[in-house]
Design an enzyme around this catalytic site. Structure first.
Site, mmCIF file in Angstrom:
data_model
loop_
_atom_site.group_PDB
_atom_site.id
_atom_site.type_symbol
_atom_site.label_atom_id
_atom_site.label_comp_id
_atom_site.label_asym_id
_atom_site.label_seq_id
_atom_site.Cartn_x
_atom_site.Cartn_y
_atom_site.Cartn_z
ATOM 1 N N LYS A 212 0.848 -1.205 0.000
ATOM 2 C CA LYS A 212 0.000 0.000 0.000
ATOM 3 C C LYS A 212 0.875 1.244 0.000
ATOM 4 O O LYS A 212 1.855 1.323 0.753
ATOM 5 C CB LYS A 212 -0.913 0.003 1.245
ATOM 6 N N HIS A 270 0.110 -7.941 9.169
ATOM 7 C CA HIS A 270 -0.060 -6.526 8.816
ATOM 8 C C HIS A 270 0.287 -5.579 9.974
ATOM 9 O O HIS A 270 1.029 -4.622 9.805
ATOM 10 C CB HIS A 270 -1.501 -6.232 8.381
HETATM 11 C C1 BG6 Z 1 -6.433 -9.825 4.777
HETATM 12 C C2 BG6 Z 1 -7.214 -10.534 5.839
HETATM 13 O O1 BG6 Z 1 -5.072 -10.073 4.928
HETATM 14 O O2 BG6 Z 1 -6.669 -8.428 4.867
HETATM 15 C C3 BG6 Z 1 -8.686 -10.201 5.742
HETATM 16 O O3 BG6 Z 1 -7.045 -11.943 5.703
HETATM 17 C C4 BG6 Z 1 -8.889 -8.707 5.711
HETATM 18 O O4 BG6 Z 1 -9.405 -10.773 6.825
HETATM 19 C C5 BG6 Z 1 -8.014 -8.073 4.658
HETATM 20 O O5 BG6 Z 1 -10.259 -8.457 5.436
HETATM 21 C C6 BG6 Z 1 -8.123 -6.571 4.694
HETATM 22 O O6 BG6 Z 1 -7.382 -6.001 3.656
HETATM 23 P P1 BG6 Z 1 -7.586 -4.486 3.257
HETATM 24 O O7 BG6 Z 1 -6.531 -4.232 2.244
HETATM 25 O O8 BG6 Z 1 -8.983 -4.364 2.743
HETATM 26 O O9 BG6 Z 1 -7.400 -3.684 4.505
#
Ligand code: BG6
Length: 516
Positions: A212, A270
């Protein structure tokens, strides 16, 4: 002599030439991509559109080829139609027939299950044929968008059928989707298997948050400027809050999510990566090795508080209202056992044992079915050590804060106090904002666009190394073990900001969660 000087100084000011020069090194060379698990959601919603968007931006070579591998009994045309529909529905950039038709010519489908030797021989033949027909040069990345239990089978099959090693100067790479294991032991085991087949530098573990723009901007904000870094330490920072809130439930992902839960799903990867980027020291360069060195160093200094019962919280959503409609609770979701103790919300406090951060708590929280979708990092500063203003006139003044808005509404906010216009010295919070949408005309590429391109370029900067993955499990494992021993997750109503216990956790430290 004079002429030389003139021509040297004139060259860099040609804006068109500069713009082209900057893009050129980022165009992938001859190559192709094989996606295992091509019928899955990730593939349709993210990978296929990302491939198209890259092609549309002129970043893929003309002969780029895409091979889908899955159990379905599809012909190449069926697969191409599926990609077409996915691109039409989810691509970021406009659909252009000429881009599509060139890309579509390089699409192939191989049908089979993962332990089917014949299917892997077919895959090999398909690759060889594409090398001849489209000049892919033997360079292929294998994207494992499959449940983790299949990782070992797929990588072993790639080795067995001599697909994991390129001939001469050509390359073969493995791209591995999370979750990379479900604890330290399983992650180590997976790493052993993968590294037994692919050399370390050819393994790309996806953490799409690192793709991102706003996450990459953390490093720009910190290390390209002078005004933030002097304050970025225990002398000025009171605490840091990292929030990843989602308004969605688990949708159709019961099979993946149940038994995994929110902490393993996003904190292990994350959120700990966001913490590492926020807290690490300046790397010697922005090369993969230097970045890993610094991220790992700070992750190694992360410590869980002793009393896990007081400093961690897990929750599970119950039915409620969201966006004006009634939504089911986790236990009522399709495919979830009514006795499941899986967490859909997790919050924890971490300390960092180093000179910069000693005594500054980092609070991490995530949850499904929360008030709204928002990911942000809030660096909350200490109060001024002394206030010359009348206490009643500073009642509406909070701590200064710098908030990195990862998504949506990408940008950075600085909160500080300002005098309210009038005849007395009343001070109230105001904000200063940077918004991507206002400052830049270019829209941000999707994370998967950036990461897929980096894989094809062999650029590993934005991919966690196995040491980081293992260290992150080492941090989370004691929390998971503690939760497994102690009762059920705290219920919270869908559409709220999580369980009461999470508010209590911060209140005990004299703090409160931000309501983004
Ligand atoms: C993923 C998770 O890694 O990230 C999901 O497994 C989550 O549960 C997703 O919904 C969210 O991604 P973003 O980019 O929409 O924040």
């Amino acid at each position: 002599m004079r002429r030389t000087v003139e021509s040297e100084s004139a060259a860099p000011t040609n804006p068109l030439r500069d713009a082209q020069d900057r893009r050129l090194p980022r165009i992938a060379g001859p190559s192709g991509l094989v996606i295992f698990g091509v019928t899955g959601d990730l593939s349709r919603k993210k990978l296929m559109p990302a491939v198209y968007d890259l092609a549309n931006r002129g970043l893929l070579p003309p002969g780029f080829s895409l091979i889908g591998f899955a159990r379905r009994d599809w012909a190449d045309e069926d697969f191409t139609q599926v990609v077409h529909d996915a691109v039409k529905q989810y691509a970021r950039t406009p659909f252009r027939e000429e881009v599509w038709s060139q890309l579509a010519q390089g699409m192939r489908f191989v049908s089979g299950v993962f332990d089917d030797d014949q299917a892997f021989e077919n895959l090999k033949a398909t690759i060889e044929q594409l090398d001849k027909e489209r000049g892919t040069g033997g360079n292929f990345a294998f994207y494992l968008s499959v449940p983790p239990k299949f990782f070992p089978t797929v990588v072993r099959q790639l080795k067995k059928h001599s697909l994991s090693q390129g001939q001469g100067s050509s390359w073969r790479r493995a791209v591995i989707e999370k979750p990379f294991g479900h604890d330290l032991e399983s992650a180590q085991e997976l790493n052993r298997i993968v590294h037994g087949v692919f050399p370390n530098q050819e393994v790309f573990r996806i953490d799409h948050y690192l793709g991102k723009e706003t996450v990459q901007n953390i490093l720009a904000l910190r290390f390209a400027n002078t005004m933030f870094e002097p304050l970025w330490n225990r002398s000025y920072v009171d605490h840091v809050q990292i929030t990843m809130a989602e308004d969605i439930g688990i949708g159709g992902r019961a099979g993946y999510y149940d038994g995994i839960g929110s902490a393993r799903d996003v904190i292990q990867n994350h959120l700990l990566q966001l913490l590492a980027l926020t807290a690490m020291e300046e790397p010697a360069s922005f090369g993969a090795k230097a970045l890993v060195t610094e991220k790992l160093k700070v992750l190694n200094s992360v410590r869980l508080p002793k009393e896990l019962g007081l400093h961690t919280v897990r929750g599970q959503y119950t039915g409620g209202w969201q966006g004006g409609r009634r939504v089911p609770g986790y236990l009522e979701e399709e495919g979830i056992s009514p006795h499941s103790v899986t967490d859909t919300y997790a919050a924890l406090k971490l300390e960092i044992d180093n000179r910069r951060w000693a005594g500054v708590p980092f609070y991490l929280r995530t949850g499904k079915r929360l008030g709204r979708r928002v990911t942000e990092i809030a660096v909350v500063f200490q109060r001024a050590p002394y206030s010359p203003f009348d206490a009643t006139h500073t009642e509406e003044l909070n701590n200064n804060a710098l908030v990195i808005r990862v998504q949506p509404d990408e940008g950075v906010t600085i909160r500080f106090g300002s005098k309210v216009p009038g005849t007395q010295m009343e001070i109230r919070d105001v904000t200063m904002d940077f918004a991507y949408g206002e400052s830049f005309t270019e829209s941000s590429p999707e994370a998967y666009e950036r990461l897929l391109l980096d894989v094809l370029l062999g650029d590993a900067n934005l991919f966690p190394r196995h040491q980081e993955v293992e260290r992150s499990w080492e941090i989370l494992d004691p929390v998971e073990r503690h939760w497994a021993r102690h009762g059920r997750p705290e219920p919270y109503t869908a559409g709220t900001w999580g369980p009461r216990a999470a508010d209590d956790m911060l209140a005990r430290d004299g703090r409160s969660w931000r309501r983004p």
